[in-house]
Design an enzyme around this catalytic site. Sequence first.
Site, short mmCIF file in Angstrom:
data_model
loop_
_atom_site.label_atom_id
_atom_site.label_comp_id
_atom_site.label_asym_id
_atom_site.label_seq_id
_atom_site.Cartn_x
_atom_site.Cartn_y
_atom_site.Cartn_z
N SER A 194 81.39 9.87 30.17
CA SER A 194 81.85 8.86 29.21
C SER A 194 81.01 7.59 29.27
CB SER A 194 83.33 8.53 29.46
OG SER A 194 84.13 9.63 29.08
N PHE A 195 80.52 7.23 30.44
CA PHE A 195 79.69 6.03 30.56
C PHE A 195 78.46 6.12 29.66
CE2 PHE A 195 76.45 3.33 32.52
CZ PHE A 195 77.16 2.15 32.66
N GLU A 196 77.93 7.32 29.47
CA GLU A 196 76.72 7.52 28.68
C GLU A 196 76.98 7.59 27.17
OE1 GLU A 196 76.10 8.20 32.75
OE2 GLU A 196 77.42 9.43 31.51
N GLU A 235 91.76 7.76 42.42
CA GLU A 235 92.26 6.93 43.52
C GLU A 235 91.47 5.65 43.72
OE1 GLU A 235 92.34 9.44 46.95
OE2 GLU A 235 93.78 10.82 46.06
N THR A 236 90.40 5.45 42.94
CA THR A 236 89.56 4.27 43.12
C THR A 236 89.50 3.45 41.84
OG1 THR A 236 87.51 5.32 42.38
CG2 THR A 236 88.11 5.60 44.72
N HIS A 268 86.98 3.05 40.04
CA HIS A 268 85.97 3.62 39.16
C HIS A 268 86.51 3.75 37.73
CE1 HIS A 268 82.50 6.12 38.12
NE2 HIS A 268 83.34 6.97 37.56
N PHE A 294 85.75 4.71 19.01
CA PHE A 294 86.17 4.93 20.40
C PHE A 294 87.21 6.05 20.42
CE2 PHE A 294 88.84 3.95 24.11
CZ PHE A 294 87.89 3.75 25.10
#
Length: 164
Positions: A65-67, A94-95, A97, A122
């Site tokens: 998804s970042f890309e 759990e982070t 991120h 989006f």
Amino acid sequence: MATRLKNLSDFSDTAIPSAAPYRFGIVVSEWNSGITNALYGGAYQSLINHGTLPDNIFTYQVPGSFELTAGADLLLKNLKLDAVICLGCVIQGETKHFDFICQAVANGVSNVAIKYSKPVIFGVLTTDNQQQAEDRAGGIHGNKGDEAAVTAIKMASLAEILNN
């Protein structure tokens, strides 16, 4: 929860213009592919159902998804398109991120739309768990890909009206 019992892909009370005159790019994340492939199927079929010719749909995959932002930017830089649909799925872990990716993609999609003065949609699920993603990728809450395609059609039509 407002959407608990609602199919979000019900457009029965909405006028959707013909998509026949438009060219669309679709950028799809490979991460969470079971979900993103379902989103893509919904988006593609919705474009076809509203009149887009298959030759006017340009689909490309990106790793995650970042890309999606870079993918949308590349499509608009290199192809003559009326709108780009970004499809992805980020599931809470759990982070932190999750928070960083979701915010970066949302901001990135907006920035690409502003940069090119073109609709960049989006269509990214940001869910707490797998079940919520499945519910929104063709499950009880409809298909976010279908919603993203309808949004792209409406925004391409608006851009055409305002640019003429």
